[in-house]
Write an enzyme that holds these catalytic residues in place. Structure first.
Site, PDB file in Angstrom:
ATOM      1  N   VAL A   1      32.274 -29.694 -25.647  1.00 64.70           N
ATOM      2  CA  VAL A   1      30.993 -30.106 -25.081  1.00 64.70           C
ATOM      3  C   VAL A   1      30.654 -29.197 -23.904  1.00 64.70           C
ATOM      4  O   VAL A   1      31.390 -29.152 -22.919  1.00 64.70           O
ATOM      5  CB  VAL A   1      31.046 -31.570 -24.622  1.00 64.70           C
ATOM      6  CG1 VAL A   1      29.721 -31.967 -23.967  1.00 64.70           C
ATOM      7  CG2 VAL A   1      31.359 -32.490 -25.786  1.00 64.70           C
TER       8      VAL A   1
ATOM      9  N   VAL B   1      27.079 -27.388 -21.641  1.00 58.58           N
ATOM     10  CA  VAL B   1      25.667 -27.082 -21.428  1.00 58.58           C
ATOM     11  C   VAL B   1      25.617 -25.858 -20.526  1.00 58.58           C
ATOM     12  O   VAL B   1      26.243 -25.841 -19.459  1.00 58.58           O
ATOM     13  CB  VAL B   1      24.915 -28.262 -20.782  1.00 58.58           C
ATOM     14  CG1 VAL B   1      23.465 -27.876 -20.493  1.00 58.58           C
ATOM     15  CG2 VAL B   1      24.960 -29.492 -21.682  1.00 58.58           C
TER      16      VAL B   1
ATOM     17  N   ARG C   1      20.385 -30.595 -16.942  1.00 64.08           N
ATOM     18  CA  ARG C   1      19.474 -31.684 -16.600  1.00 64.08           C
ATOM     19  C   ARG C   1      18.231 -31.725 -17.491  1.00 64.08           C
ATOM     20  O   ARG C   1      17.133 -32.040 -17.027  1.00 64.08           O
ATOM     21  CB  ARG C   1      19.070 -31.590 -15.117  1.00 64.08           C
ATOM     22  CG  ARG C   1      20.265 -31.620 -14.178  1.00 64.08           C
ATOM     23  CD  ARG C   1      19.827 -31.568 -12.719  1.00 64.08           C
ATOM     24  NE  ARG C   1      20.975 -31.459 -11.835  1.00 64.08           N
ATOM     25  CZ  ARG C   1      21.711 -32.485 -11.414  1.00 64.08           C
ATOM     26  NH1 ARG C   1      21.419 -33.711 -11.808  1.00 64.08           N
ATOM     27  NH2 ARG C   1      22.722 -32.293 -10.601  1.00 64.08           N
ATOM     28  N   ARG C   2      18.432 -31.412 -18.745  1.00 66.75           N
ATOM     29  CA  ARG C   2      17.329 -31.508 -19.700  1.00 66.75           C
ATOM     30  C   ARG C   2      17.610 -32.541 -20.796  1.00 66.75           C
ATOM     31  O   ARG C   2      16.887 -32.609 -21.775  1.00 66.75           O
ATOM     32  CB  ARG C   2      17.056 -30.147 -20.333  1.00 66.75           C
ATOM     33  CG  ARG C   2      16.706 -29.053 -19.344  1.00 66.75           C
ATOM     34  CD  ARG C   2      16.185 -27.821 -20.036  1.00 66.75           C
ATOM     35  NE  ARG C   2      16.068 -26.695 -19.129  1.00 66.75           N
ATOM     36  CZ  ARG C   2      15.550 -25.517 -19.459  1.00 66.75           C
ATOM     37  NH1 ARG C   2      15.096 -25.317 -20.699  1.00 66.75           N
ATOM     38  NH2 ARG C   2      15.495 -24.519 -18.587  1.00 66.75           N
ATOM     39  N   GLY C   3      18.675 -33.296 -20.654  1.00 68.13           N
ATOM     40  CA  GLY C   3      18.988 -34.327 -21.630  1.00 68.13           C
ATOM     41  C   GLY C   3      19.651 -33.815 -22.893  1.00 68.13           C
ATOM     42  O   GLY C   3      19.722 -34.536 -23.894  1.00 68.13           O
ATOM     43  N   LEU C   4      20.160 -32.571 -22.879  1.00 64.31           N
ATOM     44  CA  LEU C   4      20.737 -32.003 -24.098  1.00 64.31           C
ATOM     45  C   LEU C   4      22.005 -32.734 -24.520  1.00 64.31           C
ATOM     46  O   LEU C   4      22.200 -33.038 -25.703  1.00 64.31           O
ATOM     47  CB  LEU C   4      21.022 -30.509 -23.902  1.00 64.31           C
ATOM     48  CG  LEU C   4      19.820 -29.636 -23.524  1.00 64.31           C
ATOM     49  CD1 LEU C   4      20.231 -28.173 -23.430  1.00 64.31           C
ATOM     50  CD2 LEU C   4      18.682 -29.817 -24.514  1.00 64.31           C
ATOM     51  N   LEU C   5      22.882 -33.020 -23.563  1.00 66.57           N
ATOM     52  CA  LEU C   5      24.101 -33.751 -23.899  1.00 66.57           C
ATOM     53  C   LEU C   5      23.770 -35.159 -24.393  1.00 66.57           C
ATOM     54  O   LEU C   5      24.378 -35.656 -25.345  1.00 66.57           O
ATOM     55  CB  LEU C   5      25.042 -33.818 -22.695  1.00 66.57           C
ATOM     56  CG  LEU C   5      26.289 -34.684 -22.861  1.00 66.57           C
ATOM     57  CD1 LEU C   5      27.092 -34.274 -24.089  1.00 66.57           C
ATOM     58  CD2 LEU C   5      27.151 -34.645 -21.613  1.00 66.57           C
ATOM     59  N   THR C   6      22.808 -35.802 -23.757  1.00 67.78           N
ATOM     60  CA  THR C   6      22.426 -37.147 -24.185  1.00 67.78           C
ATOM     61  C   THR C   6      21.983 -37.148 -25.645  1.00 67.78           C
ATOM     62  O   THR C   6      22.366 -38.032 -26.423  1.00 67.78           O
ATOM     63  CB  THR C   6      21.301 -37.678 -23.286  1.00 67.78           C
ATOM     64  OG1 THR C   6      21.813 -37.850 -21.962  1.00 67.78           O
ATOM     65  CG2 THR C   6      20.770 -39.019 -23.783  1.00 67.78           C
TER      66      THR C   6
ATOM     67  N   TYR D   1      30.745 -39.362 -18.508  1.00 66.57           N
ATOM     68  CA  TYR D   1      30.839 -40.028 -19.801  1.00 66.57           C
ATOM     69  C   TYR D   1      30.731 -41.542 -19.759  1.00 66.57           C
ATOM     70  O   TYR D   1      30.553 -42.175 -20.793  1.00 66.57           O
ATOM     71  CB  TYR D   1      32.124 -39.575 -20.506  1.00 66.57           C
ATOM     72  CG  TYR D   1      32.041 -38.118 -20.877  1.00 66.57           C
ATOM     73  CD1 TYR D   1      31.296 -37.706 -21.972  1.00 66.57           C
ATOM     74  CD2 TYR D   1      32.662 -37.147 -20.099  1.00 66.57           C
ATOM     75  CE1 TYR D   1      31.180 -36.372 -22.294  1.00 66.57           C
ATOM     76  CE2 TYR D   1      32.552 -35.808 -20.416  1.00 66.57           C
ATOM     77  CZ  TYR D   1      31.806 -35.413 -21.512  1.00 66.57           C
ATOM     78  OH  TYR D   1      31.679 -34.093 -21.824  1.00 66.57           O
TER      79      TYR D   1
ATOM     80  N   PHE E   1      42.575 -32.149 -26.446  1.00 65.37           N
ATOM     81  CA  PHE E   1      41.813 -31.771 -27.641  1.00 65.37           C
ATOM     82  C   PHE E   1      40.375 -31.492 -27.271  1.00 65.37           C
ATOM     83  O   PHE E   1      39.944 -31.755 -26.172  1.00 65.37           O
ATOM     84  CB  PHE E   1      41.898 -32.861 -28.715  1.00 65.37           C
ATOM     85  CG  PHE E   1      41.469 -34.233 -28.278  1.00 65.37           C
ATOM     86  CD1 PHE E   1      40.139 -34.626 -28.382  1.00 65.37           C
ATOM     87  CD2 PHE E   1      42.399 -35.140 -27.763  1.00 65.37           C
ATOM     88  CE1 PHE E   1      39.733 -35.893 -27.993  1.00 65.37           C
ATOM     89  CE2 PHE E   1      42.000 -36.417 -27.380  1.00 65.37           C
ATOM     90  CZ  PHE E   1      40.670 -36.781 -27.482  1.00 65.37           C
TER      91      PHE E   1
END
Length: 446
Positions: free
Chosen positions: A114, A116, A122-127, A155, A446
């Site tokens: 994971v 970014v 802060r563009r919501g990509l992970l969300t 998380y 992992f």
């Protein structure tokens, strides 16, 4: 796992309705031109470079490494965020089994890689990527999701809770009080040094016997052992051949495996001051575990031993005649768990006493929300079902993940206002049911 650069906004947009490529053909990329979709085969090398960028490693990947890692990556579970054709965020999952209290395993989606990029925080990509994955995991029938968090604050907003921690010690061998004349186990067992090829033969079967005994342990596939023994090598993880030590019982049964390497340090007075660093130690019995620790502390020239990441309640340092010879150098959270299916998760593990508990679980993302009656019998087995009864406790799904493997106290969570007690005494009753005599531990990154 996983350095996303910063937490994504909690109110980031929901994932878009997509085709297999993330959007309808010829439609403009949504969300400011950043498109999230599964990674195509031809894009995998660029995706790996984005992973390296997120981990602050040189953003280069050799063709051989890309081919090797592509063979172990399911592109249906590999997401990328693309801005103008450049990959700016990454996310991957794979199938895993998690050992729970009592020795059963539950199917898990293991989240890894994971990132970014720093230009797209802060563009919501992970969300968006996390929402995609958790929905897919629920459809697959996974009971939990797991990850190793590089940064703590990220998380919890996605329903994960720290479920098993690690401690690392550094042992001053000369102060430990261990017998410097030790030459092997006194019970008729023996310790043998083997090469990586022999460790590759012995290790998988030993680990399959070990992991049902250790809540928090996760499954290891063939590639794990290939990487650990140098049969497969990665550009970003240079391989150094370790020393492998095998513990065998008096009857010849393999009961433990130790991997370690040593530096080459000498004093100005030509005295050896070497440090041995343990890469891994698993054992089926306390006697085998003690013997392997004694062995590595008895190797000539070794004056310090770094234990690697161990459970918080490891036999160290109390197996040393002088426990103060071991100082803590790391103590932290490690394995995080996100419950997806409350009924299957709670029925899979065992409990410390007979009793009934009604849990009201809040889950903004949806899959775990509800009220559940847990009924444990005298054997430790339990049944769980949705209920309309009044709750004994209310907690967020992330706190359920924290309690799930028995490593946290409900009383402590209640004191922190992270768990609401509706029935007097419900928090200590929760501890009676959930807490374990030995703490969970995940041996693997992992």
């Amino acid at each position: 796992m996983s350095p996303s650069s910063r937490p994504a906004p909690a109110d980031a947009p929901a994932p878009d309705e997509t085709t297999e490529h993330g959007r309808t053909p010829d439609a403009p990329a949504p969300h400011g031109g950043v498109e999230i979709r599964n990674v195509a085969d031809a894009e995998f090398t660029d995706w790996l470079k984005a992973v390296s960028t997120g981990f602050l490693r040189p953003p280069v990947t050799s063709e051989s490494d890309a081919v090797s890692r592509r063979a172990n990556s399911d592109l249906a579970r590999t997401q990328g965020a693309f801005d103008g054709g450049r990959c700016v965020a990454t996310f991957r999952s794979f199938a895993q089994e998690l050992t729970v209290v009592g020795g059963a395993v539950v199917p898990s989606t293991a989240v890894t890689n994971v990132t970014v990029s720093p230009t797209h925080r802060r563009r919501g990509l992970l969300t968006r990527m996390m929402a995609n994955e958790l929905a897919a995991a629920r459809e697959r029938g996974d009971v939990v999701a797991t990850l190793i968090a590089a940064e703590y604050p990220i998380y919890g907003r996605y329903g994960f809770g720290p479920a098993a921690g690690v401690t690392e010690w550094e042992i001053e061998v000369g102060r430990s009080g261990l017998d410097p004349r030790w030459s092997g186990p006194a019970d008729g067992g023996r310790i043998d040094l083997v090469d990586s090829a022999e460790a590759r033969k012995l290790g998988p079967e030993l680990f399959e016997r070990f992991r049902p005994r250790q809540p928090g342990a996760v499954s290891r596939d063939a590639r794990w052992w290939d990487l650990a023994t140098g049969l497969v090598r990665r550009d970003d993880h240079p391989f150094t051949e370790p020393f492998w030590a095998v513990h065998r019982s008096a009857s010849g049964e393999v009961r433990g495996l130790l991997a370690y390497h040593a530096d080459e340090t000498w004093s100005d007075a030509k005295q050896p001051l070497n440090t041995a660093t343990v890469r891994g130690l698993i054992a089926l019995t306390p006697a085998a575990e003690r013997a392997l620790w004694h062995f590595v502390c008895s190797v000539d020239w070794i004056t310090k031993v770094r234990t690697g990441a161990r459970p918080h309640d490891d036999l160290l340092p109390l197996l040393l005649p002088d426990p103060r010879a071991a100082r803590v150098v790391t103590q932290a959270d490690f394995l995080w768990v996100r419950v997806l299916d409350v009924v299957r998760a709670l029925e899979a593990r065992t409990y410390g006493a007979a009793g009934t508990l009604v849990l009201d679980v809040t889950d903004p993302a949806g899959p775990a929300s509800g009220r559940y009656r847990l009924t444990a019998d005298a054997t430790g087995r339990a049944r769980c079902a949705p209920t309309a009864d009044a709750p004994d406790i209310t907690l967020d799904v992330s706190e359920l993940g924290t309690l799930y493997l028995g490593d946290e106290s409900a009383v402590r969570l209640a004191s922190l206002s992270r768990l609401a007690e509706h029935t007097p005494g419900a928090a200590p009753h929760t501890d009676t049911l959930f807490r374990t005599s030995r703490r969970p531990w995940c041996p693997d990154v992992f």
